[in-house]
Design a protein around this motif. Sequence first.
Motif, mmCIF file in Angstrom:
data_model
loop_
_atom_site.group_PDB
_atom_site.id
_atom_site.type_symbol
_atom_site.label_atom_id
_atom_site.label_comp_id
_atom_site.label_asym_id
_atom_site.label_seq_id
_atom_site.Cartn_x
_atom_site.Cartn_y
_atom_site.Cartn_z
ATOM 1 N N LEU A 176 1.380 18.619 -6.713
ATOM 2 C CA LEU A 176 0.086 19.325 -6.715
ATOM 3 C C LEU A 176 -1.096 18.405 -6.982
ATOM 4 N N SER A 177 -0.929 17.449 -7.871
ATOM 5 C CA SER A 177 -2.054 16.573 -8.200
ATOM 6 C C SER A 177 -1.701 15.097 -8.003
ATOM 7 N N VAL A 178 -0.789 14.843 -7.068
ATOM 8 C CA VAL A 178 -0.370 13.462 -6.798
ATOM 9 C C VAL A 178 -0.310 13.184 -5.294
ATOM 10 N N PHE A 179 -0.969 12.131 -4.874
ATOM 11 C CA PHE A 179 -0.890 11.647 -3.496
ATOM 12 C C PHE A 179 -0.319 10.235 -3.493
ATOM 13 N N GLU A 180 0.312 9.872 -2.390
ATOM 14 C CA GLU A 180 0.699 8.476 -2.177
ATOM 15 C C GLU A 180 0.014 8.003 -0.896
ATOM 16 N N CYS A 181 -0.632 6.853 -0.973
ATOM 17 C CA CYS A 181 -1.440 6.372 0.154
ATOM 18 C C CYS A 181 -1.152 4.902 0.434
ATOM 19 N N ASN A 182 -1.165 4.555 1.700
ATOM 20 C CA ASN A 182 -1.027 3.160 2.122
ATOM 21 C C ASN A 182 -2.372 2.737 2.718
ATOM 22 N N LEU A 183 -3.142 1.972 1.970
ATOM 23 C CA LEU A 183 -4.540 1.725 2.343
ATOM 24 C C LEU A 183 -4.877 0.253 2.443
ATOM 25 N N SER A 184 -5.808 -0.045 3.314
ATOM 26 C CA SER A 184 -6.385 -1.389 3.334
ATOM 27 C C SER A 184 -7.403 -1.467 2.187
ATOM 28 N N GLU A 185 -7.836 -2.665 1.878
ATOM 29 C CA GLU A 185 -8.830 -2.814 0.803
ATOM 30 C C GLU A 185 -10.111 -2.052 1.135
ATOM 31 N N THR A 186 -10.498 -2.087 2.406
ATOM 32 C CA THR A 186 -11.708 -1.374 2.836
ATOM 33 C C THR A 186 -11.543 0.128 2.657
ATOM 34 N N GLN A 187 -10.394 0.643 3.071
ATOM 35 C CA GLN A 187 -10.142 2.078 2.927
ATOM 36 C C GLN A 187 -10.146 2.490 1.455
ATOM 37 N N TYR A 188 -9.513 1.651 0.630
ATOM 38 C CA TYR A 188 -9.468 1.959 -0.802
ATOM 39 C C TYR A 188 -10.889 2.004 -1.390
ATOM 40 N N ALA A 189 -11.694 1.016 -1.036
ATOM 41 C CA ALA A 189 -13.071 0.957 -1.551
ATOM 42 C C ALA A 189 -13.854 2.203 -1.131
ATOM 43 N N LYS A 190 -13.659 2.599 0.115
ATOM 44 C CA LYS A 190 -14.363 3.777 0.630
ATOM 45 C C LYS A 190 -13.881 5.056 -0.076
ATOM 46 N N LEU A 191 -12.556 5.164 -0.207
ATOM 47 C CA LEU A 191 -11.982 6.335 -0.877
ATOM 48 C C LEU A 191 -12.494 6.431 -2.309
ATOM 49 N N ARG A 192 -12.446 5.339 -3.029
ATOM 50 C CA ARG A 192 -12.879 5.304 -4.433
ATOM 51 C C ARG A 192 -14.350 5.690 -4.554
ATOM 52 N N SER A 193 -15.123 5.198 -3.625
ATOM 53 C CA SER A 193 -16.552 5.517 -3.637
ATOM 54 C C SER A 193 -16.774 7.017 -3.402
ATOM 55 N N ARG A 194 -16.040 7.581 -2.435
ATOM 56 C CA ARG A 194 -16.177 9.013 -2.138
ATOM 57 C C ARG A 194 -15.754 9.862 -3.344
ATOM 58 N N LEU A 195 -14.645 9.474 -3.966
ATOM 59 C CA LEU A 195 -14.152 10.239 -5.111
ATOM 60 C C LEU A 195 -15.116 10.143 -6.294
ATOM 61 N N SER A 196 -15.654 8.944 -6.492
ATOM 62 C CA SER A 196 -16.597 8.728 -7.602
ATOM 63 C C SER A 196 -17.805 9.641 -7.508
ATOM 64 N N LYS A 197 -18.214 9.910 -6.269
ATOM 65 C CA LYS A 197 -19.382 10.771 -6.075
ATOM 66 C C LYS A 197 -19.054 12.248 -6.306
ATOM 67 N N LEU A 198 -17.782 12.593 -6.179
ATOM 68 C CA LEU A 198 -17.384 14.006 -6.291
ATOM 69 C C LEU A 198 -17.048 14.449 -7.715
ATOM 70 N N ILE A 199 -16.566 13.532 -8.525
ATOM 71 C CA ILE A 199 -16.053 13.965 -9.841
ATOM 72 C C ILE A 199 -17.145 14.011 -10.908
ATOM 73 N N LYS A 200 -16.839 14.752 -11.978
ATOM 74 C CA LYS A 200 -17.647 14.690 -13.198
ATOM 75 C C LYS A 200 -16.820 13.881 -14.197
ATOM 76 N N PRO A 201 -17.215 12.635 -14.462
ATOM 77 C CA PRO A 201 -16.356 11.736 -15.239
ATOM 78 C C PRO A 201 -16.007 12.240 -16.640
#
Lengths: 103, 103
Positions: free
Chosen positions: A44-69
């Motif tokens: 339910l709260s776990v994903f597994e991903c195979n990402l390039s460094e660029t994809q990871y950076a983009k994903l992290r950036s998108r998630l950072s904008k969505l969450i309330k830390p």
Amino acid sequence: MSFVSSAVGYQVHMYLVISYDIPDDKRRSKIHKVLKSYGQWMQLSVFECNLSETQYAKLRSRLSKLIKPEQDSIRFYFLCSCCQGKVERIGGEVLRDETIFFV
Amino acid sequence: MSFVSSAVGYQVHMYLVISYDIPDDKRRSKIHKVLKSYGQWMQLSVFECNLSETQYAKLRSRLSKLIKPEQDSIRFYFLCSCCQGKVERIGGEVLRDETIFFV
């Protein structure tokens, strides 16, 4: 680390286990939607991903904008190919992305 | 892998990330109680544990007896010392074990 060829040459891909705690339903649903475009929904709260460094950076950036830390938490575990081969489980099958996720 | 000395000599300890999906509240509560005696509660359904092979075998056996495999799922990610040093996060603090866990 595993090396995967791409159209533009060789890119280092990283295998990540991403787990999240998002108490708010709406935010959790958004996070889930973002993550499912990057990898495989395992629990339910776990994903597994195979990402390039660029994809990871983009994903992290998108998630950072969505969450309330102060309320939310996302953890990124990077697995080398050795660790990736050692994953064990009891029970469970891979979840289907077609399922609407509101739990 | 990290090597940790014990009273009886040297024991190989493994660093594990353990995540679980347990839909039933009662079973989830039991699983949580077992896991918190073995490691650190990181997210609602994620623990990190530093275990000897014997401890891991015992934990896995205890969990296997508690779950319903057709409904529940527990995943064990073994992290080498290199992967262990690469964990990243956005938001979140370590959860307190004193909190009663029913979510």
